[in-house]
Design an enzyme around this catalytic site. Structure first.
Site, PDB file in Angstrom:
ATOM      1  N   GLU A 115       0.845  -1.195   0.000  1.00  0.00           N
ATOM      2  CA  GLU A 115       0.000   0.000   0.000  1.00  0.00           C
ATOM      3  C   GLU A 115       0.874   1.236   0.000  1.00  0.00           C
ATOM      4  OE1 GLU A 115      -2.690  -0.464   3.316  1.00  0.00           O
ATOM      5  OE2 GLU A 115      -4.059  -1.634   2.090  1.00  0.00           O
ATOM      6  N   HIS A 240      -9.847  10.204   3.396  1.00  0.00           N
ATOM      7  CA  HIS A 240      -9.681   9.341   2.235  1.00  0.00           C
ATOM      8  C   HIS A 240     -10.209  10.121   1.029  1.00  0.00           C
ATOM      9  CE1 HIS A 240      -9.924   5.971  -0.467  1.00  0.00           C
ATOM     10  NE2 HIS A 240      -9.253   5.246   0.408  1.00  0.00           N
ATOM     11  N   ARG A 286      -2.338  10.206  -1.611  1.00  0.00           N
ATOM     12  CA  ARG A 286      -3.666  10.338  -1.012  1.00  0.00           C
ATOM     13  C   ARG A 286      -3.972  11.746  -0.475  1.00  0.00           C
ATOM     14  NH1 ARG A 286      -5.739   6.196   3.702  1.00  0.00           N
ATOM     15  NH2 ARG A 286      -5.709   4.618   2.106  1.00  0.00           N
ATOM     16  N   HIS A 347     -11.614   9.759   7.663  1.00  0.00           N
ATOM     17  CA  HIS A 347     -11.354   8.316   7.643  1.00  0.00           C
ATOM     18  C   HIS A 347     -10.726   7.805   8.935  1.00  0.00           C
ATOM     19  CE1 HIS A 347     -10.685   4.513   5.715  1.00  0.00           C
ATOM     20  NE2 HIS A 347      -9.374   4.613   5.761  1.00  0.00           N
ATOM     21  N   ARG A 382      -0.921   8.739   9.518  1.00  0.00           N
ATOM     22  CA  ARG A 382      -0.884   7.277   9.705  1.00  0.00           C
ATOM     23  C   ARG A 382      -0.439   6.576   8.428  1.00  0.00           C
ATOM     24  NH1 ARG A 382      -5.543   3.044   8.914  1.00  0.00           N
ATOM     25  NH2 ARG A 382      -6.010   4.544   7.288  1.00  0.00           N
TER      26      ARG A 382
HETATM   27  C1  LIG Z   1     -13.679   1.821   5.830  1.00  0.00           C
HETATM   28  C2  LIG Z   1     -12.468   1.639   6.679  1.00  0.00           C
HETATM   29  C3  LIG Z   1     -11.396   0.900   6.198  1.00  0.00           C
HETATM   30  C4  LIG Z   1     -10.255   0.723   6.997  1.00  0.00           C
HETATM   31  N1  LIG Z   1      -9.230  -0.071   6.547  1.00  0.00           N
HETATM   32  C5  LIG Z   1      -8.162  -0.309   7.354  1.00  0.00           C
HETATM   33  C6  LIG Z   1      -7.140  -1.212   6.959  1.00  0.00           C
HETATM   34  O1  LIG Z   1      -7.209  -1.817   5.903  1.00  0.00           O
HETATM   35  N2  LIG Z   1      -6.098  -1.406   7.815  1.00  0.00           N
HETATM   36  C7  LIG Z   1      -5.974  -0.761   9.018  1.00  0.00           C
HETATM   37  O2  LIG Z   1      -4.999  -0.976   9.744  1.00  0.00           O
HETATM   38  N3  LIG Z   1      -6.955   0.093   9.421  1.00  0.00           N
HETATM   39  C8  LIG Z   1      -8.026   0.314   8.625  1.00  0.00           C
HETATM   40  N4  LIG Z   1      -9.016   1.169   9.048  1.00  0.00           N
HETATM   41  C9  LIG Z   1      -8.916   1.720  10.406  1.00  0.00           C
HETATM   42  C10 LIG Z   1      -9.206   0.615  11.426  1.00  0.00           C
HETATM   43  O3  LIG Z   1     -10.266  -0.174  10.950  1.00  0.00           O
HETATM   44  C11 LIG Z   1      -9.578   1.186  12.789  1.00  0.00           C
HETATM   45  O4  LIG Z   1      -8.642   2.129  13.180  1.00  0.00           O
HETATM   46  C12 LIG Z   1      -9.620   0.082  13.842  1.00  0.00           C
HETATM   47  O5  LIG Z   1     -10.454  -0.953  13.405  1.00  0.00           O
HETATM   48  C13 LIG Z   1     -10.114   0.639  15.163  1.00  0.00           C
HETATM   49  O6  LIG Z   1     -10.336  -0.417  16.035  1.00  0.00           O
HETATM   50  P1  LIG Z   1     -10.871  -0.116  17.500  1.00  0.00           P
HETATM   51  O7  LIG Z   1     -11.009  -1.429  18.165  1.00  0.00           O
HETATM   52  O8  LIG Z   1     -10.027   0.910  18.118  1.00  0.00           O
HETATM   53  O9  LIG Z   1     -12.288   0.572  17.256  1.00  0.00           O
HETATM   54  P2  LIG Z   1     -13.582   0.066  16.491  1.00  0.00           P
HETATM   55  O10 LIG Z   1     -13.283  -1.134  15.682  1.00  0.00           O
HETATM   56  O11 LIG Z   1     -14.177   1.216  15.793  1.00  0.00           O
HETATM   57  O12 LIG Z   1     -14.536  -0.358  17.676  1.00  0.00           O
HETATM   58  C14 LIG Z   1     -15.094   0.599  18.542  1.00  0.00           C
HETATM   59  C15 LIG Z   1     -16.095  -0.089  19.436  1.00  0.00           C
HETATM   60  O13 LIG Z   1     -16.468   0.775  20.481  1.00  0.00           O
HETATM   61  C16 LIG Z   1     -17.880   0.757  20.644  1.00  0.00           C
HETATM   62  N5  LIG Z   1     -18.255   2.015  21.281  1.00  0.00           N
HETATM   63  C17 LIG Z   1     -18.013   3.277  20.865  1.00  0.00           C
HETATM   64  N6  LIG Z   1     -18.472   4.165  21.760  1.00  0.00           N
HETATM   65  C18 LIG Z   1     -18.989   3.455  22.781  1.00  0.00           C
HETATM   66  C19 LIG Z   1     -19.624   3.797  24.015  1.00  0.00           C
HETATM   67  N7  LIG Z   1     -19.844   5.062  24.404  1.00  0.00           N
HETATM   68  N8  LIG Z   1     -20.047   2.790  24.819  1.00  0.00           N
HETATM   69  C20 LIG Z   1     -19.886   1.495  24.461  1.00  0.00           C
HETATM   70  N9  LIG Z   1     -19.300   1.114  23.301  1.00  0.00           N
HETATM   71  C21 LIG Z   1     -18.860   2.087  22.480  1.00  0.00           C
HETATM   72  C22 LIG Z   1     -18.410   0.541  19.251  1.00  0.00           C
HETATM   73  O14 LIG Z   1     -19.727   0.089  19.268  1.00  0.00           O
HETATM   74  C23 LIG Z   1     -17.391  -0.493  18.751  1.00  0.00           C
HETATM   75  O15 LIG Z   1     -17.727  -1.768  19.208  1.00  0.00           O
HETATM   76  C24 LIG Z   1     -10.173   1.344   8.272  1.00  0.00           C
HETATM   77  C25 LIG Z   1     -11.246   2.093   8.741  1.00  0.00           C
HETATM   78  C26 LIG Z   1     -12.384   2.241   7.957  1.00  0.00           C
HETATM   79  C27 LIG Z   1     -13.522   3.042   8.498  1.00  0.00           C
END
Ligand SMILES: Cc1cc2nc3c(=O)[nH]c(=O)nc-3n(C[C@H](O)[C@H](O)[C@H](O)COP(=O)(O)OP(=O)(O)OC[C@H]3O[C@@H](n4cnc5c(N)ncnc54)[C@H](O)[C@@H]3O)c2cc1C
Length: 534
Positions: A115, A240, A286, A347, A382
């Site tokens: 990438e 993005h 990007r 994003h 990032r």
């Molecule tokens: C379309 C897209 C494509 C991406 N592609 C990539 C990729 O290819 N590679 C990469 O490294 N990163 C990628 N990213 C970024 C990556 O997906 C995220 O940074 C990562 O998944 C975040 O994980 P997390 O566990 O921190 O949060 P999340 O996976 O967002 O989980 C957050 C959780 O917290 C919960 N929550 C939020 N607020 C509260 C609250 N007040 N009370 C209770 N629960 C709550 C939500 O319901 C959810 O379960 C992408 C992001 C997007 C949007």
């Protein structure tokens, strides 16, 4: 009602679930998640997870790529340990059942993607649905564990602090858990825990257009901020460049590969514009493409630009982009004949709750990991696919630290009063919530988006100050709903983004200000804010 647990984990994406699975080895874990547990940014991740696997790749190369992308603000020691611990954490994901796509014809080798910004092929993926596969495997593993209890449709409201329970301020505070709204039953619960982990993800919903799902309202960051924790680098929002523009198409990415395969950007009238911004035109990096589109949209007043690949062979387009082709078709766009309307979209959030090398926030008893945390890995920008990696490395480190202190935690059993709803009534003016919600997302998009200026930031500051006062007032008088909790949080996060963007008087990484278009190395430090300094 009070629920007592050893670990309270807010969020069920990659960060929350991987922490919970480990913590369940030594204690009871409550995973509180505001929708069903798979609703997360994790679930949408397409590209994959970056880690050194290829025999020609080296840790030094991955470290260098990350540092270059971070534009001088990465913490080198953090970059080093995240990169070096990556392969071990990947093995763990595989042992938990995550199936990454294998290389054809090579036994035991993974298919590695490349990438933007990576000098080598090092992105492990599960076709183009990596996040979904990770979420599936971790959810299954966590579901099977008797020490883990899920609370779906429960939303964290605020952290419970020792100082607010004892009334004693001035001594070192401690996080005792959180108040949580049970959305289905409309009841507020008190969760008491030895350790609380914010794994609540990013904040894309602060912006009008985003690739993020509805849950991404920055709740954990707002909760930590209100509790007095340090927050940093909120000005660094990654946009993005090409998200599908259609009133019914929420958060659908048009992959950069479409431009890679010859897709050309143009205005609504069919004229080209990328030659004005970069010699590589539509194939520019990007951030440049996002800035160029943003500039053209502001200049013309149009709502979108077009991405045209219809000059390529029809069969090629359909076989190379089956998912994008099908998705566009559902909105009446045949990309083999028509250009696709696209806009840049918020994003990824590089900033968040300040944590140390073990995911500890500045309030004892409180951890943050995943997108909600500011670890020092990403700096001002990032590197693609480093975020899933960061989440698993920091979830592991947070677990190591919590395990160290687990049996030593001897907190006096304080009485935590229930949430006080006295005097609050049901709102008869829900319009206030939707109006403010819409207004914040719109002015953040227009004034604090890809290209900023002092004047735009000042305008945004005036509006957010006013809206925050209005929300505070509303919050004190009416019974809590999920919408109101989220509104209060996006307002808090918007305010933090504006505040950080105003402090940084230079352009660096993802932050571009027309009044200071150059980098200024005298300002080479994190933008750190807290309730005390606001
Ligand atoms: C379309 C897209 C494509 C991406 N592609 C990539 C990729 O290819 N590679 C990469 O490294 N990163 C990628 N990213 C970024 C990556 O997906 C995220 O940074 C990562 O998944 C975040 O994980 P997390 O566990 O921190 O949060 P999340 O996976 O967002 O989980 C957050 C959780 O917290 C919960 N929550 C939020 N607020 C509260 C609250 N007040 N009370 C209770 N629960 C709550 C939500 O319901 C959810 O379960 C992408 C992001 C997007 C949007």
């Amino acid at each position: 009602m009070e629920i007592i647990t050893d670990f309270l984990v807010l969020g069920s994406g990659i960060a929350g679930l991987s922490f919970a699975i480990k913590a369940a080895e030594i204690g009871t874990v409550a995973v509180v998640t505001k929708k069903e547990k798979s609703e997360s940014n994790t679930n949408l991740a397409q590209g994959g997870i970056a880690t050194v696997q290829d025999k020609n790749d080296r840790f030094e190369y991955h470290i260098r790529d990350t540092l270059v992308c971070g534009a001088g603000l990465c913490k080198e020691e953090v970059v080093k340990f995240v990169v070096m611990e990556g392969p071990e954490r990947i093995k763990e994901l595989v042992a938990w059942g995550v199936e990454f796509t294998r290389a054809e014809g090579e036994k035991n080798a993974y298919d590695l993607g490349q990438e933007g910004g990576h000098s080598m092929r090092r992105v492990l993926h599960a076709k183009d649905l990596t996040g979904k596969e990770i979420e599936r495997a971790l959810s299954e593993k966590a579901n099977a564990n008797k020490n883990i209890t899920f609370y779906e449709d429960h939303i964290g409201i605020d952290l419970v602090l020792k100082s607010s329970v004892t009334g004693r301020t001035g001594e070192k505070d401690l996080c005792l858990g959180a108040y949580v709204l049970d959305i289905r039953h409309n009841k507020i619960l008190t969760f008491r825990a030895k350790y609380t982990v914010l794994a609540t993800g990013g904040a894309g919903k602060v912006y009008l257009i985003t690739t993020n799902p509805d849950i991404a309202t920055g709740d954990g960051i707002a909760m930590a901020y209100r509790a007095g924790a340090l927050i940093a680098n909120m000005e660094f929002i990654q946009f993005h460049p090409t998200c599908l523009y259609h009133p019914e198409a929420k958060s659908f990415l048009i992959s950069e590969a479409v431009r890679g395969e010859g897709g050309v950007l143009q205005l609504k009238d069919g004229s080209f514009f990328m030659h004005k911004y970069h010699p590589l035109k539509s194939l520019a990096p990007r951030d440049i493409v996002a800035q160029a589109i943003d500039n053209e949209l502001k200049r013309t007043g149009d709502e979108f630009v077009l991405l045209d690949i219809s000059h390529r062979d029809r069969d090629f387009i359909i076989s190379r982009f089956p998912n994008i082709y099908q998705k566009c078709l559902t909105f009446g766009i045949d990309m083999t004949k028509d250009p696709i309307p696209v806009v840049p979209a918020a994003h990824y959030l590089c900033g968040g709750v300040v944590v140390n090398h073990y995911g500890e926030a500045t309030i004892p008893g409180l951890f943050a990991c995943g997108e909600a945390a500011c670890t020092g890995l990403h700096g001002a920008n990032r590197l693609a696919s480093n975020s899933l990696l960061e989440a698993i490395v920091f979830a592991h480190r947070a677990f190591i630290k919590a395990r160290e202190g687990f049996n030593k935690t001897d907190e006096e059993r304080l009485h935590v009063s229930s949430w006080d709803t006295k005097g609050a009534t049901e709102s008869d003016e829900s319009i206030v919530v939707s109006q403010n919600w819409d207004e914040i997302r719109r002015f953040m998009w227009n004034y604090v988006g890809i290209v900023r200026s002092d004047k735009r930031l000042e305008r945004a500051q005036r509006r957010i100050d006013l809206i925050c006062r209005e929300i505070d007032d509303y919050y004190r008088h009416f019974l809590l709903t999920k919408d109101l909790i989220e509104l209060r949080n996006i307002a808090a996060v918007a305010k933090l983004i504006v505040q950080c963007a105003r402090i940084r008087r230079e352009s660096r990484g993802l932050h571009f200000n027309l009044d200071y278009p150059e980098k200024d190395d005298k300002q080479l430090k994190d933008t750190v804010v807290s309730k005390m300094t606001s």
